[in-house]
Each structure stands twice: as structure tokens, then as C-alpha cells.
Design an enzyme around this catalytic site. Structure first.
Site, short mmCIF file in Angstrom:
data_model
loop_
_atom_site.label_atom_id
_atom_site.label_comp_id
_atom_site.label_asym_id
_atom_site.label_seq_id
_atom_site.Cartn_x
_atom_site.Cartn_y
_atom_site.Cartn_z
CG PHE A 121 -1.96 0.98 1.38
CD1 PHE A 121 -3.28 0.64 1.10
CD2 PHE A 121 -1.69 2.28 1.80
CE1 PHE A 121 -4.31 1.56 1.23
CE2 PHE A 121 -2.71 3.21 1.93
CZ PHE A 121 -4.03 2.85 1.65
CB ALA A 253 0.92 -9.42 -8.13
CB VAL A 256 7.41 -5.01 -1.10
CG1 VAL A 256 7.16 -3.62 -0.53
CG2 VAL A 256 6.37 -6.00 -0.62
CE1 TYR A 427 -8.13 9.56 -16.90
CE2 TYR A 427 -10.04 11.01 -16.98
CZ TYR A 427 -9.11 10.29 -16.26
OH TYR A 427 -9.14 10.31 -14.88
C1 LIG Z 1 -8.34 11.44 -8.33
C2 LIG Z 1 -7.35 10.47 -8.89
C3 LIG Z 1 -6.51 10.88 -9.91
C4 LIG Z 1 -5.60 9.98 -10.46
N1 LIG Z 1 -4.76 10.43 -11.45
C5 LIG Z 1 -3.87 9.56 -11.99
C6 LIG Z 1 -2.98 10.00 -13.02
O1 LIG Z 1 -2.97 11.17 -13.42
N2 LIG Z 1 -2.12 9.09 -13.53
C7 LIG Z 1 -2.10 7.80 -13.09
O2 LIG Z 1 -1.30 7.02 -13.59
N3 LIG Z 1 -2.93 7.36 -12.13
C8 LIG Z 1 -3.80 8.21 -11.56
N4 LIG Z 1 -4.63 7.77 -10.56
C9 LIG Z 1 -4.53 6.38 -10.08
C10 LIG Z 1 -3.52 6.21 -8.93
O3 LIG Z 1 -3.27 7.45 -8.30
C11 LIG Z 1 -2.22 5.63 -9.46
O4 LIG Z 1 -2.46 4.28 -9.81
C12 LIG Z 1 -1.04 5.70 -8.48
O5 LIG Z 1 0.12 5.32 -9.17
C13 LIG Z 1 -1.21 4.86 -7.24
O6 LIG Z 1 -0.21 5.22 -6.32
P1 LIG Z 1 -0.41 4.93 -4.77
O7 LIG Z 1 0.85 5.28 -4.08
O8 LIG Z 1 -1.63 5.60 -4.26
O9 LIG Z 1 -0.57 3.36 -4.78
P2 LIG Z 1 -1.68 2.46 -4.09
O10 LIG Z 1 -3.03 2.88 -4.51
O11 LIG Z 1 -1.41 2.37 -2.64
O12 LIG Z 1 -1.34 1.06 -4.76
C14 LIG Z 1 -1.57 0.83 -6.13
C15 LIG Z 1 -1.07 -0.56 -6.51
O13 LIG Z 1 0.33 -0.61 -6.37
C16 LIG Z 1 0.72 -1.56 -5.37
N5 LIG Z 1 1.82 -0.93 -4.63
C17 LIG Z 1 1.82 0.27 -4.00
N6 LIG Z 1 3.04 0.52 -3.50
C18 LIG Z 1 3.82 -0.53 -3.82
C19 LIG Z 1 5.19 -0.86 -3.58
N7 LIG Z 1 6.01 -0.04 -2.94
N8 LIG Z 1 5.66 -2.04 -4.05
C20 LIG Z 1 4.84 -2.89 -4.73
N9 LIG Z 1 3.55 -2.62 -4.97
C21 LIG Z 1 3.04 -1.46 -4.53
C22 LIG Z 1 -0.52 -1.84 -4.55
O14 LIG Z 1 -0.51 -3.11 -4.00
C23 LIG Z 1 -1.61 -1.66 -5.60
O15 LIG Z 1 -1.75 -2.82 -6.37
C24 LIG Z 1 -5.54 8.65 -9.98
C25 LIG Z 1 -6.39 8.26 -8.94
C26 LIG Z 1 -7.29 9.14 -8.41
C27 LIG Z 1 -8.17 8.70 -7.29
#
Ligand SMILES: Cc1cc2nc3c(=O)[nH]c(=O)nc-3n(C[C@H](O)[C@H](O)[C@H](O)COP(=O)(O)OP(=O)(O)OC[C@H]3O[C@@H](n4cnc5c(N)ncnc54)[C@H](O)[C@@H]3O)c2cc1C
Length: 510
Positions: A121, A253, A256, A427
Site C-alpha cells: 500500500f 503481486a 514490494v 480518457y
Molecule cells: C483522483 C485520482 C486521480 C488519479 N490520477 C492519476 C494520473 O494522473 N495518472 C495515473 O497514472 N494514475 C492516476 N490515478 C490512479 C492512482 O493514483 C495511481 O495508480 C497511483 O500510481 C497509485 O499510487 P499509490 O501510491 O496511491 O498506490 P496504491 O493505490 O497504494 O497502490 C496501487 C497498486 O500498487 C501496489 N503498490 C503500492 N506501493 C507498492 C510498492 N512499494 N511495491 C509494490 N507494490 C506497490 C498496490 O498493492 C496496488 O496494487 C488517480 C487516482 C485518483 C483517485
């Protein structure tokens, strides 16, 4: 000090103001006079019936119910609607917060010995069910928030070794004294992490050339249940399949991600931008293709269709928002050439500014409108230019028909987030009146219809939002079968017990 919203986007302090809410509701009422726009307050999380943890408390583990609840879902519309409805569902049994990489190893070892699944996460901004324990036994969510440091900067090669749990703003703040920047700004920048971007192959700031975070990645360090994988720092390499390419997009998957060497640059000193209005969508698409194929590489090249431009940029026509930037050289000549390629497109003032303002408020406004039973959500794809017209027609028709069946009425908008010489990344936005109590099911029905149209029209199920749990059925159809088998083989080699994010990227039986 700000407070993260437990049920929706961002912070409580930045949520829509009462005036902003009133204005939004008035705008919707003007076009949908019959919609039931009753306001629904989010429940107090302390009053929700969170299932008891099945794991004994231990060092690094939190079993606090509200903490576990806040890690049970991402930030997609269907996460928000379930939270607003007080639907608890499955929550992790514990949230582990490692302080060191050795802690990560220890948590994985403990989970392996106790047959407990692990969900990595980052910021929890997944929009595809990536962090949601769905149909799993005991689960520990591994929150990397304390691994948040820039550890080393190499100014000569312009790269930095960075821990995976750092949030976007802190990452940029730590690079600033070195006069360097990653310049990876997804819309979720403020609340997402480097590790999350790498694990989902996030799409950021650049509309062309360096579109995904992959392009900014020099090497990765990944803890797997079978040991640590650290790739060599190299500017490029032809030595067989790339280990980084295996872990980029591995969505928690396969391992980490704890650290990465990332390619940096100096902040831009030269900028030039303009917005161009077109008489027709087809002309606008054609001009965008010419620019994408010109080798000019604009940093921003965002095409808004008339509905998107009307809602978010104050224009009733297709608008192309263009911007060039460089730390090294003036870019006015590049803009001038791009404008030539726009032919009879007309330069307009103010659209880019209004678009940017709307863009940053969109997630907050989506959540506010969900409280009034509005369905406001997005889906995205990419396809080659030769297929775009047909894909766009099919997807728009499928979305419009699904909205008619599910909501009676609704609007579908489109913009390009990124463009490539061989195709755009469209998009789509959906705006429709929903039914309080049925919002999640309504969205799921719309999403299934549009996903089907995307995949059957030759697009990808996702350009940058990742696969997670929600896209698995379409991803399994999109990828070659033998590649699916190879991925399962990699999973079996790295994670033989299937502990890591089960159900994501590989099915549990393979
Ligand atoms: C309002 C909004 C706007 C968004 N805009 C964009 C955008 O502009 N571009 C874009 O690409 N995405 C966007 N997203 C989607 C999301 O923000 C991305 O997928 C982002 O990369 C997730 O990062 P996170 O740190 O929140 O990961 P999480 O949501 O915590 O995890 C995402 C996935 O990655 C895995 N994960 C997280 N950290 C690690 C780690 N260190 N090692 C291994 N696995 C890990 C998790 O298990 C999960 O499967 C948006 C989402 C929202 C809600």
C-alpha cells in the site's frame, strides 16, 4: 496539519466548500431538473461495524478498526459510493508500517509462516481495486509511508535513490535543494507514492515522450518472498529482458518495491503555451496527430472534446491545450511550429488556466456530487490512430446506451491525456443522475459495458490506471495466453505461496 478523508479524496480541509457545492448542484439542476439531488452525509467511521481482526497485535502492526477501514479500499468512484453507503465489506486484519527494508522482509516472513496475504500500500489512490482485500483470508496491508526519504543524489548522472513510500510533494521538496526534479505529476500526485507509481506504471505530467513513470526509472530494488532483486543502474541495456520491466506494473503481486534510482532533470526555465479551438472534433484530432508525429514533443498536448471543454474549460468547441518547456533552451519556436500544424485552429485565451483549475478540483467535486447521487467517473484507454475513430464511436455509443439503460440519461466526455506518434490515450468522463442505494451497481454495469467496448475495439483496458482487481477479466483477454502463463511462472518463482496481492495480475489457480 490536515486530516485525510477516510471515505473520499484528499483532505477534509480541501473538500468542496458549501458555496462550491451549491454552485455544482445548481449547474446539475439546470440540465437535469428531475434528478433527486438530496444530500447524503458520510457516515462516522467509528460507528461502522468493522469485523474484528483475526491477527494478534504485534510490533509494527495496527489492528485499530478505523485504521484498517481506511486501508480497505482505494479512491475510485465505487470505493467512495460504498464508503458513503456505510458498506464495510472486507477490511485488512492489520496494517503493518515498516520503518526499514528489513522490517519489510520480516513482515513478509511472518506472513509466509502464518499463511497471511500481503497487500502493498502506497498512498491508497488505486482506482482499480488494487489495494482492496477481496475474497481473501487473513490479510496484512503493508503501508510503506515511513519509507519516505531521498537517500542519495547523483548530480552528475542526474539521478536519485529514493524510497518507495514517499508522497509526491515530499519527493519534490527533498529534490529541490539539489536543483533537480522528477517532474512526474499524475493528477493524484499529492496523495500517491513513488512505489505506487512504479507498481502501476503511472502516467504523469508529460503528454508525449516520457508519458509513463517507466521512462524515468533507472533501477529498482524489490523485496520478494524469495529474496531481494536489485537491478544495476544503467542508462540503457540490451542484456536480455529487463528486470525493471518485470517489476514496473507488477501491482504488488511480484514483490514490494522499496527503492528506486530515478532519472531527474532541472526544473524548466523556458515555457510557452497556448490553447487552440477547432471548428470540429475531427479537425482537432487530425491536428493533434500531426503534432504527436512531428517530433516537437510538447510537455502538454491535451485535447478536450466539446463536452469536456464546455464542462471544464469554458468553451463549447474542441480545445487543444498545448505547452512546451525546457531547462535548457527557449521553446517559442516549437510552439510556433505546433500552432502552424493546427492549421485553421484559433488560439483562445484562458482555456488552459480554467482547465488546470478544474483538473485539480475534479476529484473533490466527484465525491461531493456522489453525496447527491450523481455518477461522475472516468475510464481510459489507448489505441492506434488508425483505429481511433471507430473505437471512439463504439465506446461513446456503448457508454451512451449504458447510461440510457441504467440512469435514463447522461453525458459522455472525452479528452486525450497523452499522445504518441502511433496513437492517442483517450480518457472518458461519465456524468449521470444515479439512484441513492444503487450507485455502485449502476456504475459497475456502465463500467462493464464500456470495458467490453474498449477491448473489442482494439484498445487497452487501461493506459495508466493499472489492472487491479476490477480490470482482471478484460486484462486476461487482452494479453497473449502464453504471456499470461509466463507471468504466472514468474509469480510462482518469486511468490510460491501466492501471498502477495492475490487475485491481481494472475488468477489464484495459476
Ligand atoms: C483522483 C485520482 C486521480 C488519479 N490520477 C492519476 C494520473 O494522473 N495518472 C495515473 O497514472 N494514475 C492516476 N490515478 C490512479 C492512482 O493514483 C495511481 O495508480 C497511483 O500510481 C497509485 O499510487 P499509490 O501510491 O496511491 O498506490 P496504491 O493505490 O497504494 O497502490 C496501487 C497498486 O500498487 C501496489 N503498490 C503500492 N506501493 C507498492 C510498492 N512499494 N511495491 C509494490 N507494490 C506497490 C498496490 O498493492 C496496488 O496494487 C488517480 C487516482 C485518483 C483517485
Amino acid at each position: 496539519m490536515t486530516t485525510r478523508s477516510w471515505w473520499g479524496w484528499g483532505t477534509v480541509e480541501d473538500a468542496v466548500t458549501p458555496e462550491e457545492r451549491r454552485a455544482l448542484v445548481d449547474r446539475v439542476r439546470a440540465v437535469l431538473p428531475d434528478a433527486d439531488l438530496t444530500f447524503h452525509e458520510a457516515p462516522d467511521p467509528a460507528t461502522l461495524d468493522v469485523p474484528a481482526s483475526r491477527i494478534e497485535p504485534r510490533a509494527l502492526f495496527s489492528t485499530d478498526p478505523v485504521d484498517r477501514l481506511a486501508h480497505a479500499r482505494g479512491k475510485a468512484y465505487r470505493d467512495v459510493t460504498r464508503n458513503l453507503a456505510g458498506e464495510v465489506g472486507q477490511v485488512p486484519d492489520a496494517v503493518a508500517r515498516p520503518r526499514t527494508e528489513q522490517d519489510v522482509v520480516d513482515v513478509l516472513d511472518w506472513c509466509a509462516s502464518n499463511d497471511v496475504s500481503v497487500i502493498p500500500f502506497g498512498g491508497g489512490t488505486s482506482v482499480v481495486g488494487g489495494v482492496e482485500p477481496r475474497d481473501l483470508g487473513r490479510v496484512v496491508t503493508l503501508d510503506l509511508q515511513h519509507l519516505d526519504q531521498v537517500l542519495e543524489v547523483d548530480p552528475t548522472s542526474r539521478a536519485a535513490r529514493i524510497q518507495a513510500g514517499v508522497l509526491g510533494p515530499s519527493l519534490e521538496q527533498q529534490l529541490k535543494p539539489h536543483g533537480l526534479t522528477l517532474r512526474h505529476f499524475p493528477q493524484s500526485f499529492e496523495f500517491s507514492t513513488l512505489g505506487g507509481w512504479l507498481a502501476t506504471r503511472a502516467g504523469g505530467h508529460y503528454a508525449t515522450l516520457y508519458t509513463h513513470v517507466d521512462d524515468l526509472t533507472e533501477s529498482l530494488r524489490v523485496v520478494t518472498p524469495q529474496g531481494i532483486s536489485e537491478s544495476r543502474r544503467l542508462p540503457g541495456s540490451g542484456a536480455g529482458p529487463s528486470p525493471d520491466r518485470l517489476f514496473l506494473g507488477s501491482e504488488g503481486a511480484l514483490g514490494v518495491i522499496t527503492e528506486a534510482w530515478m532519472r531527474l532533470q532541472e526544473p524548466p526555465r523556458h515555457r510557452a503555451g497556448a490553447s487552440v479551438r477547432f471548428a470540429s472534433w475531427e479537425r482537432a484530432v487530425e491536428a493533434t496527430r500531426l503534432i504527436a508525429q512531428s517530433g516537437l514533443h510538447p510537455a502538454n498536448c491535451r485535447l478536450l472534446n466539446p463536452a469536456e471543454a464546455f464542462l471544464n474549460a469554458g468553451s463549447p468547441s474542441s480545445v487543444l491545450v498545448l505547452a512546451f518547456e525546457s531547462a535548457d533552451h527557449p521553446v517559442d519556436a516549437l510552439l510556433a511550429r505546433a500552432l502552424e500544424l493546427c492549421g485553421d485552429g484559433e488560439v483562445v485565451e484562458g482555456a488552459a488556466r480554467q482547465w488546470r483549475k478544474s483538473f485539480l478540483r475534479m476529484p473533490y467535486q466527484r465525491d461531493a456530487m456522489a453525496q447527491h447521487a450523481m455518477i461522475t467517473e472516468t475510464f481510459e484507454t489507448a489505441c492506434t490512430w488508425d483505429r481511433f475513430a471507430e473505437l471512439h464511436a463504439n465506446v461513446t455509443a456503448a457508454a451512451t446506451e449504458a447510461l440510457r439503460q441504467v440512469c435514463g440519461i447522461g453525458i459522455v466526455t472525452c479528452r486525450f491525456t497523452h499522445v504518441y506518434p502511433d496513437g492517442p490515450a483517450p480518457y472518458y468522463g461519465i456524468y449521470a443522475p444515479g439512484r441513492w442505494g444503487g450507485l455502485t451497481a449502476q456504475w459497475d454495469e456502465i463500467k462493464a459495458a464500456v470495458s467490453e467496448a474498449l477491448v473489442t475495439s482494439g484498445g487497452t483496458i487501461t493506459h495508466h490506471h493499472a489492472v487491479g482487481r476490477d480490470h482482471m477479466p478484460w486484462y486476461a483477454r487482452q494479453r497473449p495466453d502464453v504471456f499470461g502463463a509466463a507471468l504466472s511462472g514468474a509469480k510462482a518463482a518469486l511468490d510460491p505461496q501466492g501471498l502477495l496481492n492475490p487475485g491481481v495480475l494472475t488468477t489464484r489457480s495459476t
